[in-house]
Design an enzyme around this catalytic site. Structure first.
Site, PDB file in Angstrom:
ATOM      1  N   GLU A   1       0.775  -1.126   0.104  1.00 18.03           N
ATOM      2  CA  GLU A   1       0.003  -0.052   0.010  1.00 18.03           C
ATOM      3  C   GLU A   1       0.907   1.219  -0.101  1.00 18.03           C
ATOM      4  O   GLU A   1       0.510   2.164   0.787  1.00 18.03           O
ATOM      5  CB  GLU A   1      -0.969   0.052   1.129  1.00 18.03           C
TER       6      GLU A   1
ATOM      7  N   ASP B   1      -8.645  -8.847   4.327  1.00 13.42           N
ATOM      8  CA  ASP B   1      -8.178  -7.729   4.954  1.00 13.42           C
ATOM      9  C   ASP B   1      -9.504  -7.800   5.922  1.00 13.42           C
ATOM     10  O   ASP B   1     -10.106  -6.675   5.947  1.00 13.42           O
ATOM     11  CB  ASP B   1      -8.412  -6.641   4.031  1.00 13.42           C
TER      12      ASP B   1
ATOM     13  N   GLU C   1     -12.383  -2.174  12.015  1.00 13.51           N
ATOM     14  CA  GLU C   1     -12.676  -1.484  10.674  1.00 13.51           C
ATOM     15  C   GLU C   1     -13.934  -1.815   9.758  1.00 13.51           C
ATOM     16  O   GLU C   1     -14.294  -0.834   9.406  1.00 13.51           O
ATOM     17  CB  GLU C   1     -11.400  -1.528  10.055  1.00 13.51           C
TER      18      GLU C   1
HETATM   19  C1  GCV Z   1      -2.539   0.434   8.395  1.00 14.82           C
HETATM   20  C2  GCV Z   1      -6.236  -1.959   5.769  1.00 14.82           C
HETATM   21  C3  GCV Z   1      -6.467  -0.464   6.302  1.00 14.82           C
HETATM   22  C4  GCV Z   1      -5.336   0.292   6.493  1.00 14.82           C
HETATM   23  C5  GCV Z   1      -4.208  -0.370   6.907  1.00 14.82           C
HETATM   24  C6  GCV Z   1      -4.008  -1.744   6.193  1.00 14.82           C
HETATM   25  C7  GCV Z   1      -2.745  -2.449   7.004  1.00 14.82           C
HETATM   26  O1  GCV Z   1      -6.030  -1.784   4.277  1.00 14.82           O
HETATM   27  O2  GCV Z   1      -7.614  -0.076   5.609  1.00 14.82           O
HETATM   28  O3  GCV Z   1      -5.795   1.610   7.049  1.00 14.82           O
HETATM   29  O4  GCV Z   1      -2.910   0.468   7.117  1.00 14.82           O
HETATM   30  O5  GCV Z   1      -5.130  -2.519   6.140  1.00 14.82           O
HETATM   31  O6  GCV Z   1      -3.057  -3.370   7.730  1.00 14.82           O
HETATM   32  O7  GCV Z   1      -1.469  -2.175   6.829  1.00 14.82           O
END
Ligand code: GCV
Length: 646
Positions: free
Chosen positions: A266, A345, A373
């Site tokens: 990411e 995720d 989340e």
């Molecule tokens: C910390 C998901 C979340 C991100 C997070 C990522 C991760 O994609 O939306 O906010 O980033 O996981 O676990 O690195």
């Protein structure tokens, strides 16, 4: 210790049994001082007495002769005395909190038990930012207010809340914490060097409760902080830089735990920029940490987040396994590969990540997300203990808990008065901590344990109501959100609330492929992405087969027509309607149940829970109506029971 903060699972009352007795504590050192301070406070409160000499009702002793592993303790009672022994102070601290949890049971009958953590690594991972991030805020995916560590770019002056937090974590069995976000931005990068004093200050708070501090670092630190032209893991200057930086960290924090790294994920930098592998990258940091006994948690959450949705050959679910299994055996011994529990995720329903069963020569930790989340963002009641328990018990050659070295929990706390926004979300942090210590614990029994500790002495009607509300709240959330394991369907960006096609044509690789005829992702070997082939037998065949695939994961593995009949006898589309109506009804029942007992708890807690339940109902209705309308319009199939669909 009586703090000003919400006591969560350590209310004063939890110390009554211990505090009303004569308590002996033998041994020296910081953690023993902590136990003595706890004992003294409890005895002052409840009329007992610290008893360094003479008769006692309970004795806590560190004894070097004891044949006990690190953190292990014995817990025995005979001739009217309860005795806790450990070979190290950490074991004694765990034994102390065990006695607290047992309450009067610790002083009745005879017993002789040994308790040792199943997983040596039990880490809580914070996604706290130092600077308020323009999109993610002070805590990335945080739903409980600001960071308890930083406020507007500065370490908080008053760290007493951190101390109270360390105490809560220790009481659940946690022994490690990572204090900052795995997405490491500019200010946070400096925690490793210029701002190491802030890490040291936090480590001091955690140390008193036996918790080692870890730091998330950026792989590009040698460039960003060291002024080097490269972060290539095989470059001598880079190795020397990490060695020096790490030495400086340990000079300030001798019990520093290690680094957490999100690399090539990411947008975070990583070894791929230098055509090096994840093993090269992880081993670089492991080498720097090894002389000090530190570890590097290297995250396996690596996938292409710039995927072309038109490309049906790329499957995000495959990514972690494809990246990391070729590297098994190539990581240094102090690398811990940190693997999210599912291949996607943290969705409400995913299969267990096949990577967890596929790295026999690498230490692995399973990562779970207490911060909700994708499970209601601490506005919805969603007790996740049962989900994590399923993961830990999942039988590869051995259960996952027998394959991993650790459990990492993404934190769900903030500076909210109740720590977690929704007061009932505290149970998730508690359950995660306790499951890391003993993955065999029954999640429902853990829920009862949390309720009894958090609401001691309350009317049994309250305890029963809380159990009724929270038990199967995970399944309730699942019913009114994305169906049958297909995942996502959330609003892009903040991930709260329904948006069925929100991610459908985006680069994130999270598609459901619904059309007028059917829905689901074909991940079979026969006709799909081949993801089922990442599982060993019997799972590779069970998931491959339409007949054998569990209903709840059907759309994760198969694209099926709406008329496909599930093992439960309903068609897919009727199941979608039924579960979405049922999910909302379940929330209505939760509210009724809460109304009957809310007068039994503190007004502020009652009000917060009532407010959150009202939002949960509003949101659940929104999910129900959008999801049902979407599939009704796509399929043209009416609800067999003629309920209102828009
Ligand atoms: C910390 C998901 C979340 C991100 C997070 C990522 C991760 O994609 O939306 O906010 O980033 O996981 O676990 O690195």
């Amino acid at each position: 210790m009586i703090s000003d903060f919400h006591p969560a699972w350590l209310p004063v009352e939890a110390f009554r049994a211990l505090g009303s007795r004569r308590v002996q504590v033998r041994g020296e050192g910081l953690l023993l001082d902590t136990v003595r301070t706890e004992v003294a406070a409890a005895c002052r409160r409840f009329g007992g007495a610290p008893a360094d000499t003479g008769l006692c009702d309970v004795s806590f002793a560190v004894s070097s002769q004891a044949d006990l592993a690190p953190e292990e303790f014995t817990y025995a009672r005979g001739e009217g005395v309860t005795v806790v022994r450990a070979a190290d102070p950490a074991g004694l601290l765990h034994g102390f909190f065990h006695v607290v949890r047992q309450g009067e049971r610790a002083f009745a009958g005879d017993f002789d038990e040994r308790h040792a953590p199943a997983l040596p690594i039990r880490l809580v991972s914070h996604w706290d930012n130092v600077d308020v991030h323009p999109v993610m805020g002070q805590v990335e995916r945080g739903y409980a207010g600001g960071s308890i560590f930083w406020s507007a770019g500065r370490l908080r002056e008053d760290l007493s809340r951190v101390r109270a937090y360390a105490r809560l974590l220790a009481a659940g069995g946690i022994n490690a914490v990572a204090i900052n976000n795995v997405n490491v931005h500019e200010a946070e990068a400096q925690l490793l060097t210029d701002r190491i004093g802030e890490v040291a200050a936090l480590a001091e708070q955690f140390r008193a409760y036996g918790i080692r501090v870890h730091l998330s670092v950026t792989f590009a630190a040698p460039i960003a902080l060291g002024g080097l032209p490269t972060a290539d893991p095989l470059d001598e200057r880079v190795r020397a830089w990490w060695a020096q930086a790490t030495q400086t960290v340990y000079a300030r924090i001798p019990d520093f735990g290690g680094y957490v790294v999100k690399a090539d994920s990411e947008g975070q930098p990583g070894p791929s920029a230098y055509a090096r592998s994840h093993a090269d990258g992880a081993n670089l940091l492991a080498e720097a940490l090894a002389p000090f006994g530190g570890v590097v948690h290297w995250r396996a959450f690596v996938y292409n987040h710039r995927q072309d949705w038109r490309d049906r050959s790329t499957d995000r679910a495959r990514a972690a396994y494809d990246h990391f299994t070729p590297l098994d055996g190539r990581f240094a011994p102090n690398v811990i590969l940190q693997v999210k529990h599912g291949p996607m995720d943290f969705q409400v329903r995913e299969p267990v990540s096949p990577l967890l069963g596929a790295m026999p020569s690498t230490p692995v930790a399973v990562e779970v997300q207490a911060t909700q989340e994708y499970t209601g963002q601490q506005r919805h009641v969603c007790y996740l203990g049962p989900m994590w328990s399923e993961v830990l018990r999942f039988p590869f050659a051995r259960p996952v808990a027998g394959l991993v070295q650790g459990m990492v929990t993404v934190a769900n706390v903030g500076d909210d008065p109740f720590w977690t926004g929704h007061p009932l979300a505290q149970a998730n942090l508690y359950a995660a901590a306790r499951l890391g210590w003993n993955p065999a614990l029954d999640p429902l029994a853990l829920l009862d344990e949390w309720i009894a500790l958090t609401f001691p002495g309350h009317d049994p009607a309250l305890r029963e109501a809380l159990r009724a509300i929270m038990d199967e709240s995970w399944q309730a959330y699942e019913r009114y959100t994305a169906p049958l394991g297909v995942g996502f369907m959330v609003r892009p960006g903040h991930h709260y609330g329904p948006d069925v096609d929100g991610y459908e044509y985006t680069p994130w690789g999270t598609y459901h492929f619904a059309d007028r005829d059917g829905i689901g992702v074909d991940r079979t070997r026969a006709t799909g992405t081949g993801f089922t082939g990442q599982y060993p037998s019997p799972w590779r065949d069970a998931y491959e087969s339409l007949a054998d695939c569990p209903d709840e994961l059907l759309l994760f593995f198969h694209h099926v027509p709406y008329a496909h009949v599930l093992r439960n006898g309903a068609t897919v589309v009727q199941h979608i309607y039924d579960t979405h109506f049922a999910g909302v009804e379940r929330v209505e029942a939760m509210i009724l149940r809460w109304q009957q007992v809310s007068g039994l708890v503190d007004e502020a807690v009652a009000a917060r829970i009532a407010e959150r339940l009202a939002e949960q109902l509003r949101s659940a209705e929104e999910w129900r109506d959008q999801v049902n309308a979407y599939f009704y319009r796509k399929s043209g199939v009416p609800d067999a029971r003629g309920r209102r669909i828009y």
